[in-house]
Design an enzyme around this catalytic site. Sequence first.
Site, short mmCIF file in Angstrom:
data_model
loop_
_atom_site.label_atom_id
_atom_site.label_comp_id
_atom_site.label_asym_id
_atom_site.label_seq_id
_atom_site.Cartn_x
_atom_site.Cartn_y
_atom_site.Cartn_z
N ASP A 24 0.94 -1.22 0.07
CA ASP A 24 -0.05 0.08 0.08
C ASP A 24 0.84 1.27 0.01
OD1 ASP A 24 -1.76 2.01 0.45
OD2 ASP A 24 -1.73 1.47 2.73
N ASP A 32 -1.66 -1.14 -3.91
CA ASP A 32 -2.01 -0.30 -4.93
C ASP A 32 -0.61 -0.51 -6.33
OD1 ASP A 32 -0.07 1.64 -4.38
OD2 ASP A 32 -1.64 2.04 -2.62
N ASP A 205 -8.90 -16.63 -16.62
CA ASP A 205 -9.90 -17.00 -15.69
C ASP A 205 -10.80 -18.00 -15.99
OD1 ASP A 205 -10.45 -16.31 -12.69
OD2 ASP A 205 -12.46 -15.91 -13.79
N GLU A 272 -6.86 -21.28 -16.49
CA GLU A 272 -7.26 -21.74 -15.16
C GLU A 272 -8.39 -22.90 -15.44
OE1 GLU A 272 -9.36 -20.77 -11.11
OE2 GLU A 272 -10.02 -19.70 -12.84
C1 GLC Z 1 -11.31 -17.88 -10.73
C2 GLC Z 1 -10.65 -16.79 -9.75
C3 GLC Z 1 -11.42 -16.75 -8.60
C4 GLC Z 1 -12.77 -15.85 -9.07
C5 GLC Z 1 -13.59 -16.98 -9.98
C6 GLC Z 1 -14.53 -15.82 -10.81
O1 GLC Z 1 -11.38 -18.92 -10.03
O2 GLC Z 1 -9.14 -17.34 -9.68
O3 GLC Z 1 -10.55 -15.82 -7.73
O4 GLC Z 1 -13.31 -15.70 -7.99
O5 GLC Z 1 -12.35 -17.31 -10.97
O6 GLC Z 1 -13.79 -14.93 -11.59
#
Ligand code: GLC
Length: 559
Positions: A24, A32, A205, A272
């Site tokens: 911060d 930030d 994501d 992911e």
């Molecule tokens: C993924 C992210 C997580 C988020 C989710 C929704 O799993 O790592 O933090 O809440 O997607 O976007």
Amino acid sequence: MKRGNQPWWKKTVVYQVYPRSFKDSTGNGIGDIPGIISKLDYLADLGIETIWFSPFFDSPQEDFGYDIRNYRAIAPEYGTLQDCEALINEIHARDMRIVFDMVLNHTSDQHPWFLASKSSKNDPKRGWYVWHDGRKPGGKKPPNNWKSMITGSGWHYHEPTDQWYWAQFLPFQPDLNYRNPEVRGEMLDTMKFWLSKGADGFRLDIINAIYEDDEFRDNPRSWRLLPSEESPAMLFTNPKYTLNHPDTLAFMRVLRDAIDTFDDPSRFMVGEVSAPLPILKQYMGESGDGLNLTFQFQSLSLKMRAKAVRGLLEDYEEWFPAPLIPTWVFSNHDRFRRISRIGGGILQAKLNAALQLTARGVPFIYYGEEVGMEQHHLPVKYSKDPVALKFKHIPQFIFNIARKIAKESINRDECRTPMQWNASENGGFCPAGVDPWLPMTPSYRERNVAVQENEPDSLLNCYKRFLHARKIMPPLHAGDMTIDTSDAYPSHVVHFIRECRETGGRVDVFLNFSGNDLDLNFPVPLKEIVVSTRIPAEGAIGNGIKLTPWEGIVVQLQR
Ligand code: GLC
């Protein structure tokens, strides 16, 4: 030293920064971008080559940035677009790379696109999201049995237009409709916008959720109650029509093409996806034309036992042989911190780092892992995490049992506490007297950067030594890996060889997954100890060496 012909991203080491928790600079208790910039020298000195930032785009922050309101603006609490440009420049000036977090699947429900979309069935943006009539008669029931990843129906009724919208995650994160070419075009343009600003890669994501069945068929039943890395089925349904859809897999090639044809040098994407290895491989494309990398979350719960480690190494080599490459990830902003999962011990954490930084693959280090940051046990009822809040009515003792047995926590606040820079009040994250957005993990007074920088044998310095060795030695960052399955060494020892065909050179890695001293007798004399989890690495006795408890060591033999 020559670093070979492989693309840079196969040889890199990635560090994940959760911007809200790193540093911060304004004294409001929230991390930030200027704060991050002030710590780039630390990361460069540590030996980090690439930094991935969890999203800092404009957002109502209901899911702390994973609910984006404007993909091309920076959230004011984190800084400005100029700050972001400065961050990119400062990272590149240190010869490091930057990876942005792209939330392609959904936006915030406060995004102007969704506000327009829900305003009327005839709005031009209506088709940007997944809307559907409810079940007949009356339409007051969700269109089908599709569940969100967070339990419960993923359909949400919108009374004014008498239809339901689909949200794979939380209700305030409506899914974009990728069957609409305008959406595909816009999101690809957004990625190009950041590429032109200097992004070197993207973390994608929940990329397994992009497409759903266009006939909206019910998902089939399953016997599974809880999901796992082996199957996404849960709550007795198999998400056949909502996860890993064939159109999602086909879209990976579109993304790869957009990235590869942008310009030189090459960029990368890491997806992911929570799935078994054969499915992860499909995301990378049968001929390697999909995502460059996927997270293999199988390692999150890896037991600190030689047999388990050897097994996982073999699985990764089987499913991701070169030119594919696996990733090594042990913690992130959603999951239990690794050191707490493996019992809290520094020796074990050092060995874990040795494995992560010497096995073939791209390591992803979660901020604070290098100083042994622990999971902070925080009550679900008072969490800031919207996922945990969904379960706040469940008594805490149930979560405590889950934590003990499964080493899992529903409360993601616990792994997102502020970075531990020093032993002062608030750990150097924000000024004393200010409330950090999440409380410091109590052990920060010992487990912090300032203290560990001054202790040669600290976890932090162990990371530094291994990162340095990895950087300068081609066998470690670019070599093939041969896993020793013979019984030449004690059974608690994991042994593999890294050998670089491109530039030559070979090293042997030995990892002692036991609390005992173990003797290694080499077939040929030892030439050099490259790096070890302990210092000084003593005990060289010509043709053999003694491994101390939980020691990991890289050696060169006289071959
Ligand atoms: C993924 C992210 C997580 C988020 C989710 C929704 O799993 O790592 O933090 O809440 O997607 O976007």
